[in-house]
Design an enzyme around this catalytic site. Structure first.
Site, PDB file in Angstrom:
ATOM      1  N   ASP A 103       0.988  39.869  24.354  1.00 58.49           N
ATOM      2  CA  ASP A 103       2.440  39.954  24.506  1.00 58.49           C
ATOM      3  C   ASP A 103       2.787  41.057  25.508  1.00 58.49           C
ATOM      4  O   ASP A 103       2.002  41.989  25.718  1.00 58.49           O
ATOM      5  CB  ASP A 103       3.100  40.299  23.166  1.00 58.49           C
ATOM      6  CG  ASP A 103       2.873  39.204  22.144  1.00 58.49           C
ATOM      7  OD1 ASP A 103       2.567  38.078  22.548  1.00 58.49           O
ATOM      8  OD2 ASP A 103       2.993  39.505  20.952  1.00 58.49           O
TER       9      ASP A 103
HETATM   10  N1  URA Z   1      -0.778  39.257  18.085  1.00 61.40           N
HETATM   11  C1  URA Z   1       0.458  39.574  18.520  1.00 61.40           C
HETATM   12  O1  URA Z   1       1.431  39.545  17.757  1.00 61.40           O
HETATM   13  N2  URA Z   1       0.598  39.924  19.809  1.00 61.40           N
HETATM   14  C2  URA Z   1      -0.424  39.985  20.672  1.00 61.40           C
HETATM   15  O2  URA Z   1      -0.232  40.335  21.844  1.00 61.40           O
HETATM   16  C3  URA Z   1      -1.709  39.659  20.208  1.00 61.40           C
HETATM   17  C4  URA Z   1      -1.859  39.289  18.906  1.00 61.40           C
END
Ligand code: URA
Length: 235
Positions: A103
């Protein structure tokens, strides 16, 4: 391919370094020193020696990056900076893509490559490649919540997560979590399923790869031969 491009793609030398090395007679093509770094070679056939080291041709490029906050792990984005934007221009011209997404506000290990077969294999759900994340949460987690999250949490869309491993640290609001899958916003949604919230998330491993402590946020390096071999052999 130009020899300076070849040496840059193989992660051996920048174009400036190649020009300098060529002037000093430190680049040999099939045993003969070249005066300039702009000559063309056939990477699959010619034997290239740079400063006494024979450089093997590798068809694909593999990069380890320490993703900073606010950068998106896609190849193009109209608004935000991407992990590709953090690479030098020469590497931006290759068709590199991140092998698995983080993310925008998740930090840490991203592997970039143009080796579609390897990426496909590592990302395929049946391979269960382990990914370890360090997390911090808004509220402390209880033993029951940890047991529930590890066994398989039911997300808001009804999906039940595969078993995970959680190591909770003393303050109960931070720890490591190992996943074998990568659903959209998975860890955030897992924490939401127990009425909690992720406040910090950082990926520290991806299969056999470990985030390199020498890389500052936003920095990258080529994978070593050993790392590439481990990825190729990863079951
Ligand atoms: N889980 C999440 O919520 N975000 C990420 O970037 C990776 C795993």
């Amino acid at each position: 391919m130009r020899i300076d491009k070849f040496l840059s793609n193989m992660g051996v030398a920048s174009r400036t370094e190649s020009s300098k090395a060529a002037r000093q007679g430190l680049i040999l093509v099939n045993g003969v020193a070249v005066k300039k770094a702009d000559i063309h070679i056939e990477p699959e056939k010619d034997v290239i020696v740079y400063c006494g080291r024979t450089i093997e041709y590798r068809k694909y490029t593999y990069i380890l990056m320490n993703k900073p906050d606010g950068v998106v792990s896609s190849t193009e984005d109209g608004r935000d900076k991407t992990v590709i934007d953090l690479l030098p221009e020469e590497l931006q011209k290759l068709n590199l893509f991140p092998c698995g997404r983080l993310d925008k506000h998740t930090l840490g290990l991203v592997m970039l490559t143009d080796d579609g077969d390897l990426a496909h294999r590592l990302l395929s759900p049946k391979h269960h490649v382990k990914k370890k994340y360090y997390f911090e949460s808004k509220f402390p987690l209880t033993e029951e919540e940890i047991a529930y999250l590890q066994k398989g949490a039911t997300l808001e869309d009804g999906y039940i997560t595969k078993p995970s491993q959680i190591e909770l640290f003393e303050n109960k609001q931070s720890g490591n979590i190992i996943l074998v899958e990568g659903k959209y916003h998975q860890i955030k949604r897992m924490l939401e399923s127990v009425n909690n919230k992720i406040t910090y998330l950082e990926r520290i491993t991806f299969g056999p790869l470990v985030l390199d402590e020498n890389l500052e946020r936003g920095q990258w390096r080529f994978l070593t031969d050993t790392e590439i071999k481990r990825l190729e052999e990863h079951k």
